[in-house]
Design a protein around this motif. Structure first.
Motif, short mmCIF file in Angstrom:
data_model
loop_
_atom_site.label_atom_id
_atom_site.label_comp_id
_atom_site.label_asym_id
_atom_site.label_seq_id
_atom_site.Cartn_x
_atom_site.Cartn_y
_atom_site.Cartn_z
N GLY A 17 -24.58 59.71 3.15
CA GLY A 17 -25.90 59.21 2.80
C GLY A 17 -26.95 60.29 2.92
N ALA A 18 -28.17 59.93 2.57
CA ALA A 18 -29.26 60.90 2.53
C ALA A 18 -29.49 61.54 3.90
CB ALA A 18 -30.54 60.22 2.06
N GLY A 19 -29.37 62.86 3.95
CA GLY A 19 -29.69 63.59 5.16
C GLY A 19 -28.70 63.44 6.30
N ARG A 20 -27.51 62.90 6.01
CA ARG A 20 -26.53 62.66 7.08
C ARG A 20 -25.14 63.11 6.66
NH1 ARG A 20 -28.04 57.11 10.30
NH2 ARG A 20 -30.29 57.46 10.41
N VAL A 21 -24.34 63.47 7.67
CA VAL A 21 -22.94 63.81 7.44
C VAL A 21 -22.11 63.19 8.56
CG1 VAL A 21 -23.43 66.00 6.28
CG2 VAL A 21 -23.10 65.97 8.76
N VAL A 22 -20.82 63.07 8.30
CA VAL A 22 -19.87 62.68 9.34
C VAL A 22 -18.96 63.87 9.60
CG1 VAL A 22 -17.83 61.28 9.85
CG2 VAL A 22 -19.88 60.21 8.91
N LYS A 23 -18.90 64.26 10.86
CA LYS A 23 -17.94 65.27 11.31
C LYS A 23 -16.74 64.54 11.90
CE LYS A 23 -17.35 69.20 14.45
NZ LYS A 23 -18.00 70.13 15.42
N ARG A 24 -15.55 64.80 11.37
CA ARG A 24 -14.34 64.08 11.79
C ARG A 24 -13.28 65.09 12.25
NH1 ARG A 24 -12.04 59.38 8.15
NH2 ARG A 24 -13.61 58.31 9.43
N SER A 25 -12.70 64.84 13.42
CA SER A 25 -11.64 65.71 13.91
C SER A 25 -10.38 65.51 13.10
CB SER A 25 -11.38 65.46 15.39
OG SER A 25 -10.91 64.15 15.60
N ARG A 26 -9.68 66.58 12.82
CA ARG A 26 -8.46 66.51 12.02
C ARG A 26 -7.33 65.79 12.76
NH1 ARG A 26 -7.62 69.87 7.53
NH2 ARG A 26 -9.26 71.41 7.07
N ASP A 27 -7.27 65.98 14.08
CA ASP A 27 -6.14 65.44 14.84
C ASP A 27 -6.44 64.10 15.50
OD1 ASP A 27 -7.88 66.20 16.82
OD2 ASP A 27 -6.55 67.67 17.74
N GLY A 28 -7.61 63.52 15.22
CA GLY A 28 -7.94 62.22 15.78
C GLY A 28 -8.52 62.26 17.18
N ARG A 29 -8.72 63.46 17.75
CA ARG A 29 -9.30 63.53 19.09
C ARG A 29 -10.73 63.01 19.08
NH1 ARG A 29 -12.76 67.96 19.62
NH2 ARG A 29 -12.62 69.43 17.86
N GLY A 30 -11.13 62.41 20.18
CA GLY A 30 -12.48 61.86 20.27
C GLY A 30 -13.55 62.94 20.32
N LEU A 31 -14.66 62.69 19.66
CA LEU A 31 -15.77 63.65 19.62
C LEU A 31 -17.00 63.14 20.37
CD1 LEU A 31 -15.62 64.93 15.92
CD2 LEU A 31 -14.50 65.88 17.96
N GLU A 32 -16.84 62.06 21.15
CA GLU A 32 -18.00 61.52 21.86
C GLU A 32 -18.60 62.52 22.83
OE1 GLU A 32 -15.06 59.88 21.70
OE2 GLU A 32 -15.37 57.74 21.28
N GLN A 33 -17.75 63.31 23.52
CA GLN A 33 -18.30 64.27 24.47
C GLN A 33 -19.07 65.38 23.76
OE1 GLN A 33 -16.30 65.46 28.17
NE2 GLN A 33 -16.37 67.57 27.42
N GLU A 34 -18.55 65.85 22.64
CA GLU A 34 -19.29 66.86 21.88
C GLU A 34 -20.64 66.31 21.44
OE1 GLU A 34 -18.97 69.63 17.85
OE2 GLU A 34 -17.18 68.65 18.63
N ALA A 35 -20.66 65.05 21.01
CA ALA A 35 -21.93 64.42 20.62
C ALA A 35 -22.89 64.36 21.80
CB ALA A 35 -21.67 63.03 20.07
#
Length: 223
Positions: A17-35
């Motif tokens: 959507g406008a002004g937004r992206v989704v960053k997704r890990s290739r191996d399914g690892r959680g990204l909550e800590q990076e966020a």
């Protein structure tokens, strides 16, 4: 999610959507800590993208419009020294931020500051509002000199085959080193190299370049 707009070794980035992206890990690892790290950095004045949401392997975040510092430097070799100083300035700013207590400690460099540990020209985006630091997957807690050592090692050993001038790397690195405490950082070069050996898949030729660089730095320090 929309179209795939970027692909790295560990993650994919999709339009959202406008002004937004989704960053997704290739191996399914959680990204909550990076966020959570990115949010912490932003709260303390570090130029990083805004995070809107994070769940499992996905981070919904601000889309940054602009080239990376690497792309900018390749187009404007006349400003390489300026870009080297910018990296040093970003690390000085980052080194003043206390890390959250839950963040993992970086081995061999005890301290309580927020470390990016992968700050190089490809991980700085030059937007209309100034530079933004991206890709916080390696963030840790430790001594600020460790972050500087990491950037120094990357700049010194990364080959840039498309560089428009022969001394492209040397100019940027020289200006970067003018903005840091070289004597204080030098002991952490070996610590950084050892952490890379433990945490990364390093090709033999890359390891040879790192070893040659470290040997040269030891010689200069001894002299």
């Amino acid at each position: 999610m929309g179209a795939l707009i970027a692909a790295g070794d560990d993650c994919l980035v999709y339009e959202a959507g406008a002004g937004r992206v989704v960053k997704r890990s290739r191996d399914g690892r959680g990204l909550e800590q990076e966020a959570a790290v990115i949010r912490h950095a932003r709260r303390h004045g570090i130029p990083a993208p805004e995070v809107f949401d994070a769940e499992g392997p996905d981070i919904l975040m601000e889309r940054l419009e602009g080239p990376s510092l690497r792309e900018t430097a390749l187009r404007r070799p006349d400003r390489l020294a300026e870009y080297g100083r910018l990296l040093a300035e970003l690390l000085r700013t980052l080194g003043r931020v206390r890390a959250p207590g839950w963040l993992k400690a970086a081995g061999g460099c005890p301290g309580n500051r927020l470390l990016h540990l992968d700050l190089h020209p490809s991980n700085v985006v030059i937007t209309g509002d100034g530079p933004r630091i991206v890709d916080w997957a390696n963030a840790a807690r430790g001594a600020p000199v460790a972050d500087v050592a990491c950037t120094w090692l990357i700049l010194a050993t990364t080959v840039v085959p498309e560089a428009p001038v022969p001394d492209w790397r040397e100019i940027m690195l020289g200006a970067f080193l003018e903005g840091v405490d070289v004597a204080a950082v030098r002991p952490y070069l070996h610590v950084t190299a050892e952490r890379w050996r433990a945490d990364r898949a390093i090709a033999p030729e890359e390891q040879a370049d790192i070893d040659a660089f470290l040997a040269g730095e030891e010689f200069r320090a001894a002299g």
